[in-house]
Design a protein around this motif. Structure first.
Motif, PDB file in Angstrom:
ATOM      1  N   VAL A  89      44.941  41.654  44.247  1.00 49.49           N
ATOM      2  CA  VAL A  89      44.347  42.941  43.915  1.00 49.49           C
ATOM      3  C   VAL A  89      42.840  42.781  43.912  1.00 49.49           C
ATOM      4  CG1 VAL A  89      44.166  44.724  42.150  1.00 49.49           C
ATOM      5  CG2 VAL A  89      46.329  43.551  42.496  1.00 49.49           C
ATOM      6  N   LYS A  90      42.157  43.661  44.618  1.00 49.18           N
ATOM      7  CA  LYS A  90      40.704  43.627  44.636  1.00 49.18           C
ATOM      8  C   LYS A  90      40.186  44.390  43.414  1.00 49.18           C
ATOM      9  CE  LYS A  90      36.673  44.862  47.318  1.00 49.18           C
ATOM     10  NZ  LYS A  90      36.161  45.600  48.464  1.00 49.18           N
ATOM     11  N   ALA A  91      39.430  43.694  42.593  1.00 48.42           N
ATOM     12  CA  ALA A  91      38.868  44.318  41.399  1.00 48.42           C
ATOM     13  C   ALA A  91      37.641  45.126  41.785  1.00 48.42           C
ATOM     14  CB  ALA A  91      38.502  43.266  40.373  1.00 48.42           C
ATOM     15  N   ILE A  92      37.545  46.322  41.269  1.00 40.56           N
ATOM     16  CA  ILE A  92      36.418  47.201  41.543  1.00 40.56           C
ATOM     17  C   ILE A  92      35.519  47.213  40.320  1.00 40.56           C
ATOM     18  CG2 ILE A  92      35.714  49.553  42.076  1.00 40.56           C
ATOM     19  CD1 ILE A  92      38.454  49.914  43.407  1.00 40.56           C
ATOM     20  N   ASP A  93      34.260  46.874  40.536  1.00 38.53           N
ATOM     21  CA  ASP A  93      33.310  46.866  39.437  1.00 38.53           C
ATOM     22  C   ASP A  93      32.888  48.302  39.143  1.00 38.53           C
ATOM     23  OD1 ASP A  93      31.604  45.987  37.481  1.00 38.53           O
ATOM     24  OD2 ASP A  93      29.965  45.562  38.862  1.00 38.53           O
ATOM     25  N   THR A  94      33.131  48.745  37.920  1.00 41.14           N
ATOM     26  CA  THR A  94      32.754  50.103  37.542  1.00 41.14           C
ATOM     27  C   THR A  94      31.439  50.071  36.800  1.00 41.14           C
ATOM     28  OG1 THR A  94      33.924  49.962  35.453  1.00 41.14           O
ATOM     29  CG2 THR A  94      35.161  50.798  37.332  1.00 41.14           C
ATOM     30  N   ARG A  95      30.842  51.184  36.694  1.00 40.88           N
ATOM     31  CA  ARG A  95      29.551  51.274  36.006  1.00 40.88           C
ATOM     32  C   ARG A  95      29.703  51.950  34.652  1.00 40.88           C
ATOM     33  NH1 ARG A  95      27.153  52.902  41.504  1.00 40.88           N
ATOM     34  NH2 ARG A  95      26.584  50.871  42.305  1.00 40.88           N
TER      35      ARG A  95
END
Length: 133
Positions: free
Chosen positions: A97-103
Protein backbone atom coordinates in the motif's frame (compact mmCIF):
# COMPACT_ATOMS: atom_id res chain seq x y z
CA UNK A 1 -13.45 2.83 82.20
CA UNK A 2 -11.65 4.51 79.35
CA UNK A 3 -9.40 1.98 77.70
CA UNK A 4 -7.08 2.59 74.80
CA UNK A 5 -8.70 1.87 71.47
CA UNK A 6 -7.07 -0.84 69.37
CA UNK A 7 -6.65 -0.92 65.60
CA UNK A 8 -5.32 1.37 62.92
CA UNK A 9 -5.27 5.10 63.40
CA UNK A 10 -6.44 7.65 60.88
CA UNK A 11 -2.89 8.59 59.84
CA UNK A 12 -1.94 4.93 59.33
CA UNK A 13 -5.01 4.38 57.13
CA UNK A 14 -4.11 7.49 55.10
CA UNK A 15 -0.56 6.21 54.57
CA UNK A 16 -1.82 2.78 53.45
CA UNK A 17 -4.35 4.34 51.05
CA UNK A 18 -1.73 6.70 49.58
CA UNK A 19 0.59 3.73 49.00
CA UNK A 20 -2.17 1.78 47.26
CA UNK A 21 -2.99 4.80 45.10
CA UNK A 22 0.68 5.17 44.09
CA UNK A 23 0.84 1.49 43.11
CA UNK A 24 -2.37 1.80 41.08
CA UNK A 25 -1.02 4.91 39.30
CA UNK A 26 2.22 3.09 38.46
CA UNK A 27 0.20 0.20 37.04
CA UNK A 28 -1.94 2.51 34.90
CA UNK A 29 1.13 4.35 33.62
CA UNK A 30 2.83 1.08 32.72
CA UNK A 31 -0.30 -0.09 30.89
CA UNK A 32 -0.49 3.19 28.98
CA UNK A 33 3.12 2.92 27.82
CA UNK A 34 2.76 -0.82 27.11
CA UNK A 35 5.47 -1.68 29.60
CA UNK A 36 5.45 -3.47 32.91
CA UNK A 37 7.30 -1.31 35.42
CA UNK A 38 6.88 -3.96 38.13
CA UNK A 39 8.65 -6.66 36.09
CA UNK A 40 11.38 -4.23 35.07
CA UNK A 41 11.91 -3.19 38.68
CA UNK A 42 12.06 -6.81 39.83
CA UNK A 43 14.57 -7.57 37.07
CA UNK A 44 16.76 -4.67 38.20
CA UNK A 45 16.62 -5.85 41.81
CA UNK A 46 17.51 -9.43 40.92
CA UNK A 47 20.00 -8.50 38.19
CA UNK A 48 18.21 -10.51 35.51
CA UNK A 49 17.01 -9.36 32.09
CA UNK A 50 13.28 -8.66 31.94
CA UNK A 51 11.33 -11.62 30.55
CA UNK A 52 9.40 -9.52 28.06
CA UNK A 53 12.56 -8.04 26.56
CA UNK A 54 14.29 -11.40 26.27
CA UNK A 55 11.18 -13.01 24.80
CA UNK A 56 10.77 -10.26 22.20
CA UNK A 57 14.48 -10.43 21.35
CA UNK A 58 14.26 -14.20 20.87
CA UNK A 59 11.15 -13.84 18.70
CA UNK A 60 12.86 -11.17 16.59
CA UNK A 61 15.93 -13.36 16.13
CA UNK A 62 13.77 -16.31 15.08
CA UNK A 63 11.73 -14.17 12.67
CA UNK A 64 14.86 -12.61 11.20
CA UNK A 65 16.40 -16.00 10.45
CA UNK A 66 13.22 -17.40 8.88
CA UNK A 67 12.07 -14.47 6.72
CA UNK A 68 14.29 -12.02 4.88
CA UNK A 69 14.07 -8.48 6.17
CA UNK A 70 11.67 -6.17 4.34
CA UNK A 71 12.45 -2.53 3.68
CA UNK A 72 11.39 -0.22 6.48
CA UNK A 73 8.26 1.88 6.07
CA UNK A 74 6.45 -0.46 3.64
CA UNK A 75 2.81 -1.11 4.46
CA UNK A 76 1.00 -4.20 3.30
CA UNK A 77 -2.73 -4.85 3.13
CA UNK A 78 -3.41 -8.37 4.41
CA UNK A 79 -6.52 -10.42 5.14
CA UNK A 80 -6.17 -12.27 8.45
CA UNK A 81 -9.06 -14.38 9.73
CA UNK A 82 -11.41 -12.59 7.33
CA UNK A 83 -10.38 -9.13 8.56
CA UNK A 84 -8.41 -6.66 6.46
CA UNK A 85 -5.43 -5.23 8.32
CA UNK A 86 -2.49 -3.00 7.48
CA UNK A 87 0.85 -4.39 8.55
CA UNK A 88 4.57 -3.81 8.06
CA UNK A 89 5.21 -7.56 8.17
CA UNK A 90 5.12 -9.90 5.16
CA UNK A 91 1.97 -11.96 4.84
CA UNK A 92 0.41 -14.31 2.30
CA UNK A 93 -1.16 -12.43 -0.62
CA UNK A 94 -0.11 -9.11 0.92
CA UNK A 95 -0.40 -6.12 -1.39
CA UNK A 96 1.92 -3.16 -0.90
CA UNK A 97 0.00 0.00 0.00
CA UNK A 98 1.38 3.38 -0.96
CA UNK A 99 1.09 5.76 1.97
CA UNK A 100 -0.09 9.25 1.07
CA UNK A 101 1.34 12.07 3.11
CA UNK A 102 -1.48 14.38 4.17
CA UNK A 103 -1.16 17.93 5.29
CA UNK A 104 -3.52 17.64 8.21
CA UNK A 105 -7.26 17.91 8.52
CA UNK A 106 -8.98 20.09 5.99
CA UNK A 107 -11.84 22.29 7.05
CA UNK A 108 -15.20 21.02 5.83
CA UNK A 109 -16.41 22.71 2.71
CA UNK A 110 -19.45 24.92 3.08
CA UNK A 111 -22.34 23.55 1.02
CA UNK A 112 -23.82 25.80 -1.62
CA UNK A 113 -26.95 27.57 -0.46
CA UNK A 114 -30.18 25.95 -1.58
CA UNK A 115 -32.03 28.18 -4.07
CA UNK A 116 -35.33 27.26 -2.41
CA UNK A 117 -34.15 28.88 0.84
CA UNK A 118 -33.27 32.12 -0.94
CA UNK A 119 -36.74 32.45 -2.49
CA UNK A 120 -39.19 34.73 -0.69
CA UNK A 121 -41.51 32.88 1.64
CA UNK A 122 -45.23 32.90 1.25
CA UNK A 123 -47.46 34.27 3.99
CA UNK A 124 -48.40 30.73 5.05
CA UNK A 125 -44.74 29.70 5.34
CA UNK A 126 -43.99 32.80 7.40
CA UNK A 127 -46.86 32.01 9.80
CA UNK A 128 -45.73 28.39 10.19
CA UNK A 129 -42.15 29.54 10.83
CA UNK A 130 -43.35 32.03 13.45
CA UNK A 131 -45.58 29.45 15.17
CA UNK A 132 -42.78 26.88 15.46
CA UNK A 133 -40.34 29.24 17.19
Amino acid sequence: MLSKQRGLGLIQVAIVMASLAAIAMAFLMSARHERNFFTEGLAKLTGQAPAAASASAAAAATAASAVPAAPAGVLRKCVIDGKTVLSDVDCKDGKVVKAIDTRGIEAPKVPKPDPADAAPQSATDKMIEKATR
